[in-house]
Design a protein around this motif. Structure first.
Motif, PDB file in Angstrom:
ATOM      1  N   PHE A 127       0.827  -1.207   0.000  1.00  0.00           N
ATOM      2  CA  PHE A 127       0.000   0.000   0.000  1.00  0.00           C
ATOM      3  C   PHE A 127       0.861   1.255   0.000  1.00  0.00           C
ATOM      4  O   PHE A 127       0.565   2.227  -0.692  1.00  0.00           O
ATOM      5  CB  PHE A 127      -0.949   0.012   1.194  1.00  0.00           C
ATOM      6  CG  PHE A 127      -1.762   1.279   1.271  1.00  0.00           C
ATOM      7  CD1 PHE A 127      -2.844   1.473   0.426  1.00  0.00           C
ATOM      8  CD2 PHE A 127      -1.414   2.292   2.156  1.00  0.00           C
ATOM      9  CE1 PHE A 127      -3.576   2.652   0.470  1.00  0.00           C
ATOM     10  CE2 PHE A 127      -2.144   3.476   2.209  1.00  0.00           C
ATOM     11  CZ  PHE A 127      -3.230   3.648   1.362  1.00  0.00           C
ATOM     12  N   ASP A 128       1.953   1.243   0.762  1.00  0.00           N
ATOM     13  CA  ASP A 128       2.827   2.412   0.812  1.00  0.00           C
ATOM     14  C   ASP A 128       3.513   2.670  -0.527  1.00  0.00           C
ATOM     15  O   ASP A 128       4.043   3.769  -0.749  1.00  0.00           O
ATOM     16  CB  ASP A 128       3.895   2.238   1.897  1.00  0.00           C
ATOM     17  CG  ASP A 128       3.340   2.501   3.288  1.00  0.00           C
ATOM     18  OD1 ASP A 128       2.273   3.125   3.391  1.00  0.00           O
ATOM     19  OD2 ASP A 128       3.972   2.063   4.268  1.00  0.00           O
ATOM     20  N   ALA A 129       3.507   1.695  -1.419  1.00  0.00           N
ATOM     21  CA  ALA A 129       4.122   1.876  -2.732  1.00  0.00           C
ATOM     22  C   ALA A 129       3.176   2.510  -3.738  1.00  0.00           C
ATOM     23  O   ALA A 129       3.623   2.978  -4.792  1.00  0.00           O
ATOM     24  CB  ALA A 129       4.610   0.532  -3.263  1.00  0.00           C
ATOM     25  N   VAL A 130       1.886   2.532  -3.446  1.00  0.00           N
ATOM     26  CA  VAL A 130       0.927   3.091  -4.404  1.00  0.00           C
ATOM     27  C   VAL A 130       0.127   4.258  -3.831  1.00  0.00           C
ATOM     28  O   VAL A 130      -0.588   4.932  -4.568  1.00  0.00           O
ATOM     29  CB  VAL A 130      -0.048   2.007  -4.927  1.00  0.00           C
ATOM     30  CG1 VAL A 130       0.715   0.906  -5.653  1.00  0.00           C
ATOM     31  CG2 VAL A 130      -0.901   1.431  -3.810  1.00  0.00           C
ATOM     32  N   VAL A 131       0.241   4.527  -2.539  1.00  0.00           N
ATOM     33  CA  VAL A 131      -0.534   5.612  -1.954  1.00  0.00           C
ATOM     34  C   VAL A 131      -0.125   6.942  -2.597  1.00  0.00           C
ATOM     35  O   VAL A 131       1.046   7.296  -2.644  1.00  0.00           O
ATOM     36  CB  VAL A 131      -0.367   5.653  -0.417  1.00  0.00           C
ATOM     37  CG1 VAL A 131       1.077   5.883  -0.012  1.00  0.00           C
ATOM     38  CG2 VAL A 131      -1.265   6.719   0.202  1.00  0.00           C
ATOM     39  N   GLY A 132      -1.100   7.631  -3.142  1.00  0.00           N
ATOM     40  CA  GLY A 132      -0.822   8.884  -3.822  1.00  0.00           C
ATOM     41  C   GLY A 132      -0.039   8.714  -5.117  1.00  0.00           C
ATOM     42  O   GLY A 132       0.489   9.689  -5.651  1.00  0.00           O
ATOM     43  N   HIS A 133       0.037   7.499  -5.623  1.00  0.00           N
ATOM     44  CA  HIS A 133       0.886   7.188  -6.775  1.00  0.00           C
ATOM     45  C   HIS A 133       0.053   6.389  -7.768  1.00  0.00           C
ATOM     46  O   HIS A 133      -0.377   5.279  -7.453  1.00  0.00           O
ATOM     47  CB  HIS A 133       2.086   6.369  -6.290  1.00  0.00           C
ATOM     48  CG  HIS A 133       3.124   6.082  -7.326  1.00  0.00           C
ATOM     49  ND1 HIS A 133       3.686   7.064  -8.112  1.00  0.00           N
ATOM     50  CD2 HIS A 133       3.738   4.922  -7.689  1.00  0.00           C
ATOM     51  CE1 HIS A 133       4.586   6.521  -8.912  1.00  0.00           C
ATOM     52  NE2 HIS A 133       4.633   5.223  -8.684  1.00  0.00           N
ATOM     53  N   LEU A 134      -0.205   6.950  -8.920  1.00  0.00           N
ATOM     54  CA  LEU A 134      -1.012   6.269  -9.932  1.00  0.00           C
ATOM     55  C   LEU A 134      -0.178   5.149 -10.541  1.00  0.00           C
ATOM     56  O   LEU A 134       0.502   5.334 -11.548  1.00  0.00           O
ATOM     57  CB  LEU A 134      -1.482   7.250 -11.006  1.00  0.00           C
ATOM     58  CG  LEU A 134      -2.421   6.674 -12.070  1.00  0.00           C
ATOM     59  CD1 LEU A 134      -3.716   6.170 -11.460  1.00  0.00           C
ATOM     60  CD2 LEU A 134      -2.715   7.715 -13.143  1.00  0.00           C
ATOM     61  N   ALA A 135      -0.220   4.005  -9.906  1.00  0.00           N
ATOM     62  CA  ALA A 135       0.631   2.891 -10.321  1.00  0.00           C
ATOM     63  C   ALA A 135       0.112   1.614  -9.692  1.00  0.00           C
ATOM     64  O   ALA A 135      -0.757   1.626  -8.822  1.00  0.00           O
ATOM     65  CB  ALA A 135       2.083   3.136  -9.906  1.00  0.00           C
ATOM     66  N   THR A 136       0.669   0.522 -10.127  1.00  0.00           N
ATOM     67  CA  THR A 136       0.440  -0.781  -9.533  1.00  0.00           C
ATOM     68  C   THR A 136       1.724  -1.209  -8.835  1.00  0.00           C
ATOM     69  O   THR A 136       2.823  -0.809  -9.269  1.00  0.00           O
ATOM     70  CB  THR A 136       0.053  -1.822 -10.608  1.00  0.00           C
ATOM     71  OG1 THR A 136       0.198  -3.135 -10.084  1.00  0.00           O
ATOM     72  CG2 THR A 136       0.914  -1.691 -11.850  1.00  0.00           C
ATOM     73  N   PRO A 137       1.658  -1.989  -7.759  1.00  0.00           N
ATOM     74  CA  PRO A 137       2.895  -2.451  -7.122  1.00  0.00           C
ATOM     75  C   PRO A 137       3.721  -3.364  -8.016  1.00  0.00           C
ATOM     76  O   PRO A 137       4.842  -3.717  -7.652  1.00  0.00           O
ATOM     77  CB  PRO A 137       2.394  -3.193  -5.878  1.00  0.00           C
ATOM     78  CG  PRO A 137       0.957  -3.486  -6.120  1.00  0.00           C
ATOM     79  CD  PRO A 137       0.458  -2.403  -7.016  1.00  0.00           C
TER      80      PRO A 137
END
Length: 554
Positions: free
Chosen positions: A212-222
């Motif tokens: 979750f911390d890798a995509v929060v506020g980030h338009l992306a998939t892990p």
């Protein structure tokens, strides 16, 4: 009693968000005369607290504390000015669709016990994983507190190599990283979060909890290359001196910025609300000051711009004032985070199927996205249809630890939801109908994990990506002022050649989240920009030391 600045320099800060306030504070502490012009009635930018439903208050946009720099808190005496941050008893709680759950925080042993229910192997891997993440976070945190190399036009290849070697040597010396650790740091910059986490863990639920911390506020998939860095970006902060801890500011995020306002006013900073800047004035490649929307001209030798880089370059500056390569590069600047933000008034705490009774999980970050596939599909839905059918939802219930936000017996919840595009298919706009579709999809996700949730909803307020852009000047709805990808980080933030806070006009600096080290309520872009201004202006060493509590040399 106010201390009035001496006339060692005159500066204007554009925008009274938290970074602008931090920048103004340090300039004033070094003896400068500082004016801050804010277009809104309330100071604080996206870090504000307000009433969103009668009787219910909450952090309206920014919603949690972790990255706020401890040295800034001390320098600005924010605790003495009333700021109090309480720690979450747990960092995160992840309910699963099969009725089980995971939690992280509350101590290593507690997290291991939770993980062991799904995987003994993953529980045993935790200590080494946390140790590596801490080492990387320390390295990144040290870099975050320093200006990156400028690498401006005209820099020789020899100087580029020397500058790069110097930064790598500084990273090694200051963080004590081994060659193996430096290789890990490189992979963190380039790999996907899934690749990183799969080296440590076998359980998809464990990977989802950390992803979750890798995509929060980030338009992306892990599963996207580079997403591992965004995970790391959220790991170098802390609360009350405890690295990696998350917390809540009593009174909401506005308590942070209101304490900052008080710190600035004590130094004689003049703060002007309802005073939007129309344009930046310049002559012969040097700033002269600003023109307000009212038509008033305000002169200054230095301008620190806390606005989004695209607002600065495309709205506040005349095209003729900018180098062509800067103009061209800014047209490709990426700014979209896919966020949908909600505040909800509740008559009762949600009862999660995986953990129906009240407990510390209600005071944690509750992540409703139980698998990597769920996160990946939310991103793909947004790319194809503009919004996720089953969004990624993080819920915080700050009233559990702060009873000032809701009437007795009631609660407020902050929802940070993804993925939702700023531009919907066919360039259709976010109208009330589209917002209602988004709200319904968010509520359905919560209902799936906490049956009966809808019945507890008294009222709510929702911000679509377009609302975030209109209300908080977050272009593309991007909470970070620009995508946190390798091509827009460190010396390339916002652009390669203008990464050391200096903008194309002499005397113009970028002090907001569009500058290094990027987004989050850290205050570091504002602090670093102020230090760069003072170094460039050859500030008397004693004043620089007094302002920052360190010597002239990094």
């Amino acid at each position: 009693m106010k201390r009035h600045a001496t006339e060692s320099g005159r500066a204007i800060v554009i925008g009274a968000g938290h970074n602008g306030l931090v920048c103004a504070f340090y300039l004033a502490k070094a003896g400068w005369s500082v004016d801050v012009y804010e277009k809104r009635t309330v100071f604080g930018g996206a870090a504000i607290t307000d009433c969103f439903y009668p009787g219910f208050r909450n952090s309206i946009a920014s919603y949690t504390v972790s990255l706020l720099d401890e040295q800034i808190i001390k320098d600005m005496c924010l605790r003495e000015l009333g700021l109090r941050i309480v720690e979450r008893p747990l960092s995160n709680f992840l309910p699963l669709e099969d009725g089980r759950s995971l939690s992280a925080g509350g101590g290593l042993a507690s997290t291991q016990a939770s993980f062991a229910k799904l995987s003994e192997k993953d529980a045993l891997a935790l200590p080494a994983y946390f140790a590596q993440l801490e080492a990387m976070g320390n390295a990144l945190g040290r870099l975050a507190r320093e200006a990156p190399p400028a690498w401006q036009q005209g820099t020789s290849w020899h100087d580029w190599l020397l500058s790069g070697a110097d930064m790598l040597a500084r990273l090694r010396d200051l963080a004590g990283l081994s060659a193996a650790d430096r290789q890990v740091l490189l992979r963190l910059m380039c790999d996907s979060a899934e690749d990183l986490l799969s080296q440590w863990f076998e359980s998809d639920a464990v990977k989802a909890l950390f992803s979750f911390d890798a995509v929060v506020g980030h338009l992306a998939t892990p599963r996207m290359p580079g997403s591992a860095y965004v995970l790391l970006h959220h790991c170098f902060g802390g609360v009350n001196g405890k690295q990696g801890q998350w917390g809540h500011a009593i009174g909401g995020m506005g308590a942070i910025t209101q304490a900052m306002v008080a710190a600035c006013e004590q130094l004689g900073v003049r703060l002007h609300r309802d005073s939007p800047v129309k344009r930046i004035l310049s002559q012969q490649d040097r700033v002269l000051g600003v023109m307000l929307e009212s038509g008033a001209i305000k002169e200054a030798e230095v301008l620190a711009c806390n606005a989004h880089p695209l607002i600065m370059s495309q709205q506040l500056l005349e095209t003729a004032d900018l180098p062509r390569d800067f103009q061209t590069a800014m047209t490709h600047y990426r700014s979209e985070s896919g966020s949908f933000r909600m505040n909800i008034a509740l008559s009762a705490l949600p009862r999660f199927s995986a953990h129906p009774e009240a407990g510390p999980h209600h005071a944690s970050g509750i992540i409703l996205s139980p698998s990597l596939q769920w996160m990946d599909q939310a991103y793909r839905d947004a790319v194809d249809k503009g919004m996720a059918d089953r969004p990624i939802v993080e819920m915080l219930i700050p009233s559990v630890v702060d009873d000032s936000l809701a009437p007795e017996g009631c609660h407020v919840a902050s929802l940070f939801c993804q993925h939702f595009r700023r531009h919907l298919p066919g360039r259709s706009l976010w109208d009330e109908k589209q917002k209602q579709v988004a709200v319904e999809s968010v509520f359905q996700v919560i209902e799936d994990f906490a049956p009966g949730f809808r019945q507890s909803v008294i009222g709510y307020a929702a911000h679509s990506p377009l609302d975030l852009e209109r209300d908080f000047s977050l272009i593309g709805g991007d909470i970070f002022h620009g995508k946190m990808s390798l091509s827009q980080l460190w010396a390339a933030r916002p652009l390669l050649g203008w990464g050391a806070y200096r903008m194309p006009l002499r005397g113009l600096y970028l002090c907001g989240a569009g500058a290094h080290p990027g987004g989050g309520v850290s205050g570091l872009p504002g602090r670093n920009a102020a230090r760069q201004i003072l170094l460039d202006r050859q500030t008397i060493p004693s004043r620089l030391s007094r302002a920052f509590n360190f010597n002239r040399q990094p």
